[in-house]
Design a protein around this motif. Structure first.
Motif, PDB file in Angstrom:
ATOM      1  N   HIS A 158       0.855  -1.185   0.000  1.00 43.15           N
ATOM      2  CA  HIS A 158       0.000   0.000   0.000  1.00 43.15           C
ATOM      3  C   HIS A 158       0.892   1.236   0.000  1.00 43.15           C
ATOM      4  N   ASN A 159       0.707   2.068  -1.035  1.00 44.98           N
ATOM      5  CA  ASN A 159       1.523   3.285  -1.157  1.00 44.98           C
ATOM      6  C   ASN A 159       3.019   2.970  -1.037  1.00 44.98           C
ATOM      7  N   ASP A 160       3.455   1.889  -1.678  1.00 46.54           N
ATOM      8  CA  ASP A 160       4.862   1.493  -1.712  1.00 46.54           C
ATOM      9  C   ASP A 160       5.418   1.051  -0.360  1.00 46.54           C
ATOM     10  N   THR A 161       4.529   0.682   0.563  1.00 44.18           N
ATOM     11  CA  THR A 161       4.946   0.119   1.837  1.00 44.18           C
ATOM     12  C   THR A 161       4.395  -1.294   1.921  1.00 44.18           C
ATOM     13  N   ILE A 162       5.240  -2.225   2.292  1.00 45.55           N
ATOM     14  CA  ILE A 162       4.868  -3.636   2.375  1.00 45.55           C
ATOM     15  C   ILE A 162       4.412  -3.936   3.802  1.00 45.55           C
ATOM     16  N   SER A 163       3.315  -4.670   3.901  1.00 52.73           N
ATOM     17  CA  SER A 163       2.885  -5.125   5.227  1.00 52.73           C
ATOM     18  C   SER A 163       2.426  -6.565   5.132  1.00 52.73           C
ATOM     19  N   LYS A 164       2.505  -7.227   6.262  1.00 47.32           N
ATOM     20  CA  LYS A 164       2.096  -8.627   6.379  1.00 47.32           C
ATOM     21  C   LYS A 164       1.143  -8.733   7.551  1.00 47.32           C
ATOM     22  N   TYR A 165       0.641  -9.911   7.759  1.00 49.68           N
ATOM     23  CA  TYR A 165      -0.268 -10.219   8.847  1.00 49.68           C
ATOM     24  C   TYR A 165       0.338  -9.856  10.201  1.00 49.68           C
ATOM     25  N   ASP A 166       1.658  -9.936  10.317  1.00 49.31           N
ATOM     26  CA  ASP A 166       2.319  -9.617  11.585  1.00 49.31           C
ATOM     27  C   ASP A 166       2.352  -8.108  11.850  1.00 49.31           C
ATOM     28  N   GLN A 167       1.786  -7.326  10.932  1.00 50.71           N
ATOM     29  CA  GLN A 167       1.628  -5.877  11.029  1.00 50.71           C
ATOM     30  C   GLN A 167       2.940  -5.105  11.034  1.00 50.71           C
ATOM     31  N   LEU A 168       4.036  -5.737  10.673  1.00 52.16           N
ATOM     32  CA  LEU A 168       5.281  -5.008  10.503  1.00 52.16           C
ATOM     33  C   LEU A 168       5.254  -4.342   9.143  1.00 52.16           C
ATOM     34  N   LEU A 169       5.858  -3.180   9.040  1.00 52.83           N
ATOM     35  CA  LEU A 169       5.921  -2.447   7.782  1.00 52.83           C
ATOM     36  C   LEU A 169       7.339  -2.480   7.245  1.00 52.83           C
ATOM     37  N   TYR A 170       7.432  -2.617   5.919  1.00 49.96           N
ATOM     38  CA  TYR A 170       8.729  -2.690   5.263  1.00 49.96           C
ATOM     39  C   TYR A 170       8.727  -1.745   4.072  1.00 49.96           C
ATOM     40  N   PRO A 171       9.855  -1.114   3.771  1.00 50.97           N
ATOM     41  CA  PRO A 171       9.914  -0.286   2.556  1.00 50.97           C
ATOM     42  C   PRO A 171       9.910  -1.178   1.317  1.00 50.97           C
ATOM     43  N   LEU A 172       9.501  -0.622   0.188  1.00 56.43           N
ATOM     44  CA  LEU A 172       9.395  -1.395  -1.049  1.00 56.43           C
ATOM     45  C   LEU A 172      10.727  -2.025  -1.450  1.00 56.43           C
ATOM     46  N   ASP A 173      11.850  -1.395  -1.108  1.00 54.11           N
ATOM     47  CA  ASP A 173      13.130  -1.984  -1.494  1.00 54.11           C
ATOM     48  C   ASP A 173      13.477  -3.230  -0.672  1.00 54.11           C
ATOM     49  N   SER A 174      12.632  -3.585   0.311  1.00 55.66           N
ATOM     50  CA  SER A 174      12.801  -4.827   1.067  1.00 55.66           C
ATOM     51  C   SER A 174      11.998  -5.976   0.473  1.00 55.66           C
ATOM     52  N   LEU A 175      11.364  -5.751  -0.670  1.00 57.22           N
ATOM     53  CA  LEU A 175      10.468  -6.742  -1.248  1.00 57.22           C
ATOM     54  C   LEU A 175      11.139  -8.099  -1.454  1.00 57.22           C
ATOM     55  N   GLY A 176      12.366  -8.115  -1.932  1.00 49.87           N
ATOM     56  CA  GLY A 176      13.070  -9.377  -2.173  1.00 49.87           C
ATOM     57  C   GLY A 176      13.210 -10.200  -0.909  1.00 49.87           C
ATOM     58  N   SER A 177      13.616  -9.575   0.198  1.00 50.42           N
ATOM     59  CA  SER A 177      13.793 -10.329   1.445  1.00 50.42           C
ATOM     60  C   SER A 177      12.451 -10.746   2.043  1.00 50.42           C
ATOM     61  N   VAL A 178      11.422  -9.902   1.934  1.00 44.65           N
ATOM     62  CA  VAL A 178      10.086 -10.274   2.418  1.00 44.65           C
ATOM     63  C   VAL A 178       9.565 -11.460   1.619  1.00 44.65           C
ATOM     64  N   LEU A 179       9.713 -11.405   0.325  1.00 45.55           N
ATOM     65  CA  LEU A 179       9.256 -12.472  -0.560  1.00 45.55           C
ATOM     66  C   LEU A 179      10.000 -13.779  -0.283  1.00 45.55           C
ATOM     67  N   ARG A 180      11.295 -13.699  -0.160  1.00 51.49           N
ATOM     68  CA  ARG A 180      12.118 -14.882   0.103  1.00 51.49           C
ATOM     69  C   ARG A 180      11.712 -15.539   1.429  1.00 51.49           C
ATOM     70  N   ARG A 181      11.479 -14.711   2.440  1.00 57.26           N
ATOM     71  CA  ARG A 181      11.090 -15.225   3.757  1.00 57.26           C
ATOM     72  C   ARG A 181       9.776 -16.008   3.672  1.00 57.26           C
ATOM     73  N   ASP A 182       8.794 -15.481   2.920  1.00 53.62           N
ATOM     74  CA  ASP A 182       7.514 -16.183   2.765  1.00 53.62           C
ATOM     75  C   ASP A 182       7.673 -17.464   1.949  1.00 53.62           C
ATOM     76  N   PHE A 183       8.464 -17.416   0.893  1.00 49.26           N
ATOM     77  CA  PHE A 183       8.639 -18.599   0.050  1.00 49.26           C
ATOM     78  C   PHE A 183       9.350 -19.727   0.769  1.00 49.26           C
ATOM     79  N   GLU A 184      10.271 -19.388   1.630  1.00 48.38           N
ATOM     80  CA  GLU A 184      11.040 -20.411   2.331  1.00 48.38           C
ATOM     81  C   GLU A 184      10.355 -20.903   3.599  1.00 48.38           C
ATOM     82  N   ASN A 185       9.240 -20.313   3.982  1.00 54.42           N
ATOM     83  CA  ASN A 185       8.561 -20.649   5.231  1.00 54.42           C
ATOM     84  C   ASN A 185       7.934 -22.041   5.238  1.00 54.42           C
ATOM     85  N   ASN A 186       7.224 -22.395   4.169  1.00 55.40           N
ATOM     86  CA  ASN A 186       6.534 -23.693   4.082  1.00 55.40           C
ATOM     87  C   ASN A 186       5.655 -23.987   5.292  1.00 55.40           C
TER      88      ASN A 186
END
Length: 177
Positions: free
Chosen positions: A81-109
Motif C-alpha cells: 500500500h503506497n509502496d509500503t509492504i505489510s504482512k499479517y504480523d503488522q510489521l511495515l517494510y519499505p518497497l526496497d525490502s520486497l526481495g527479502s520479504v518475498l524470500r522469507r515467505d517462500f522459504e517458510n513452508n
C-alpha cells in the motif's frame, strides 16, 4: 523480449483487456474497471515497457458479483500500500525490502504462522491512496523482478485492491485466563 506474469497455462491473452492509466481519474475508477473486466470473463492486464523488455502483468481479482467472499488467509497475502509492504504480523517494510520479504515467505513452508503456508498460495494485494499512475508501474517492475529472482517463475497472483485492514492478531493464550 516479452514476459507474461500471472497468465496461467489454462488462460489465453486473447481474453485480456489492457488497463490504460490515462482513462481513470482515481484508484477507485481503476478498481471498478478491473472488476467489470473480470465479471465479463476477461483478464485485466497492464503492459510495462522499457528498453528491450516488455512485461505484461495479468491481475487475479475476483468478480465480486459472483462471489460473496473469497477466503484467503491473511498469512498468504503480501500487501503493498503506497509502496509500503505489510504482512499479517503488522510489521511495515519499505518497497526496497520486497526481495527479502518475498524470500522469507517462500522459504517458510507453513512453519511460522504469520508467513505464507506455501508458495502456491502466496498473493499480492496492491493499493494506493494517490499518485498511483506514476507508482504502480514502478511497483510492478520491482515485484516482477524480485518474484522471478526468488522463484524463477512467472506464475504471479496480483490483485489490485483497496487497502485491506488487517485485523489485530489474537491475544496470547495466557492473557485469556
Amino acid at each position: 523480449m516479452e514476459k507474461d506474469f500471472g497468465l496461467f497455462p489454462n488462460e489465453n491473452d486473447s481474453l485480456a483487456v489492457e488497463l490504460k492509466f490515462a482513462e481513470y481519474n482515481n484508484w477507485r475508477e481503476l478498481l471498478e474497471r478491473t472488476e467489470r473486466i473480470v465479471c465479463n470473463d476477461s483478464l485485466p492486464k497492464i503492459t510495462i515497457e522499457n528498453d528491450s523488455l516488455i512485461k505484461r502483468v495479468y491481475f487475479k481479482n475476483p468478480c465480486w458479483e459472483e462471489v460473496i467472499c473469497v477466503l484467503t488467509k491473511q498469512r498468504n497475502i503480501i500487501q503493498i500500500h503506497n509502496d509500503t509492504i505489510s504482512k499479517y504480523d503488522q510489521l511495515l517494510y519499505p518497497l526496497d525490502s520486497l526481495g527479502s520479504v518475498l524470500r522469507r515467505d517462500f522459504e517458510n513452508n507453513g512453519k511460522v504462522p504469520s508467513l505464507s503456508e506455501t508458495s502456491e498460495k502466496l498473493m499480492f494485494a496492491i493499493s494506493y491512496d494517490n499518485d498511483w499512475i506514476e507508482r504502480l508501474p514502478v511497483t510492478l517492475k520491482r515485484l516482477t523482478k524480485e518474484y522471478e529472482k526468488v522463484t524463477d517463475s512467472i506464475v504471479l497472483k496480483v490483485w489490485l485492491n483497496e487497502k485491506l485492514e488487517t485485523p489485530p492478531p489474537p491475544p496470547p493464550p495466557d492473557s485469556l485466563e
